[in-house]
Design a protein around this motif. Structure first.
Motif, short mmCIF file in Angstrom:
data_model
loop_
_atom_site.label_atom_id
_atom_site.label_comp_id
_atom_site.label_asym_id
_atom_site.label_seq_id
_atom_site.Cartn_x
_atom_site.Cartn_y
_atom_site.Cartn_z
N ARG A 137 -6.32 -24.12 17.18
CA ARG A 137 -6.84 -23.28 18.29
C ARG A 137 -6.26 -21.91 18.45
N THR B 130 -10.98 -19.30 23.93
CA THR B 130 -10.38 -19.86 22.86
C THR B 130 -11.60 -20.10 21.73
N THR B 131 -11.20 -19.96 20.61
CA THR B 131 -12.02 -20.43 19.42
C THR B 131 -11.16 -21.20 18.48
N TYR C 66 -19.23 -19.52 15.06
CA TYR C 66 -19.24 -17.85 15.41
C TYR C 66 -19.05 -17.11 14.29
N LEU D 34 -14.84 -19.81 12.05
CA LEU D 34 -14.64 -20.03 13.42
C LEU D 34 -15.52 -20.69 14.31
N GLU E 1 -16.79 -22.75 17.79
CA GLU E 1 -16.59 -23.13 19.59
C GLU E 1 -15.84 -23.99 19.65
N ASP E 2 -14.78 -23.79 20.71
CA ASP E 2 -13.79 -24.80 21.02
C ASP E 2 -14.42 -25.95 22.06
#
Length: 354
Positions: A40, A50-51, A98, A108, A110-111
């Motif tokens: 994270r 965050t990503t 992303y 990368l 999405e969290d």
């Protein structure tokens, strides 16, 4: 994380959200059975708070699971990216991608938080558990019915199928790792012949079932609960399979039967059958669906026992052996529904005494 990878991630963050956005922390995340690893990334600036970075194993382009490497031509992109591109427009709640940094060894994403469906269900009332799993079934039926209707060769999921070969491969995985490698000796010729005859019969029956798009690993640790909704991950091995393959995984994998009792299981199978037809899925008789569901469950549970011993003994990934007793209990439970394969439980009982 090595310096080269970190610099590549920093450059991606700048590309996405500008020079004003900086990485303030990188925190490793606990993975599952995958060879990939995750972390994270905490951000300050214009981007999200965050990503999540998915760090890919090795330098070559991954071909999903080894036993699925059946493509006629080499892949030009990650299976994850390819399947994601297909699932997202369907409305399946997959994380946003992303940035595709696969050439540098990362993505990368999405969290979507830290709450797997199985943990969200722990300690809840039966009504709340059913509500959560109905939402998971809603996402599953969307993926299966709408996905199958929009079949396209551009999505690699439609280029591979759970066929007789793959079902038998997984049964052999059980024999090799769940029995022979674990015990350090070969099966007797008689037992091997009996087991393989039953496994071939099951594989043949499942091979004749109509095939629909399946996630392939639709268990409660690949589904996360975020803001009351189900988010779906780890879909890169999607393929064509019997309709109930993902359903039996959802309701039975590992120790899921702790929260999904047989009564609730039956209720959720009924809900799946109803929802499948409401969404316009091909007509499936309920008795036929129940039989297919249990055949898929017996096949998958056998494979899982072999897989978890493989992860423990070969890959040195600890922690999976605790799921073997509940999986063996699942095999005993489902064989009682399929008396044709009662001999299978008798053989397994000699190798795994209760």
């Amino acid at each position: 994380m090595d310096t080269t990878l970190q610099h590549a991630i920093e450059a991606a963050v700048t590309t996405l959200w500008g020079k004003e956005t900086a990485i303030t922390q990188i925190a490793p995340l606990t993975g599952d059975a995958s060879s990939r690893s995750y972390a994270r990334i905490h951000l300050h600036g214009n981007g999200p708070a965050t990503t999540v970075v998915m760090m890919l194993a090795g330098s070559a382009l991954p071909i999903s699971s080894d036993e699925l490497a059946v493509f006629q031509e080499p892949l030009k992109e990650l299976p994850y990216i390819n399947v994601h591109r297909f699932l997202q427009p369907l409305g399946v709640h997959v994380p946003e991608t992303y940035y595709d940094g696969s050439k540098a060894g990362f993505l990368l994403l999405e969290d979507i938080g830290d709450l797997p469906l199985r943990e969200a269900a722990q300690g809840q009332s039966v009504a709340d558990i059913e509500r959560l799993y109905r939402k998971a079934i809603d996402q599953l039926v969307l993926l299966q019915v709408e996905g199958s209707k929009r079949r396209t060769d551009a999505c690699i999921a439609f280029q591979q199928a759970f066929d007789h070969r793959l079902f038998l491969w997984e049964f052999e995985h059980f024999i090799e790792w769940g029995l022979e490698k674990r015990e350090g000796k070969a099966l007797s010729a008689a037992e091997g012949k009996e087991l393989r005859a039953m496994f071939d019969d099951i594989a043949t029956r499942l091979d004749t079932a109509p095939r629909f798009l399946n996630h392939r690993d639709y268990h409660s640790w690949n589904l996360f609960v975020q803001d009351g909704e189900i988010r779906v991950i780890d879909f890169q091995d999607a393929l064509l399979a019997p309709a109930t393959y993902d359903l039996e995984t959802l309701l039975n994998d590992r120790d899921t039967p702790v929260v999904i009792t047989p009564t609730l299981e039956q209720s959720l199978v009924d809900y799946y059958h109803k929802t499948w037809h409401e969404r316009g899925g091909a007509t499936i008789d309920h008795a036929q669906l129940w039989e297919e569901y249990n055949l898929c469950l017996l096949q998958k549970a056998s494979k899982v026992v072999g897989r978890f011993y493989y992860l423990e003994l070969e890959k040195k990934k600890t922690g999976y052996s605790r799921y073997i007793p509940p999986t063996l209990a699942t095999i005993r439970r489902v064989v009682a529904r399929l008396p044709r394969y009662r001999r299978l439980q008798e053989i397994i009982a000699t190798h795994f005494p209760e």
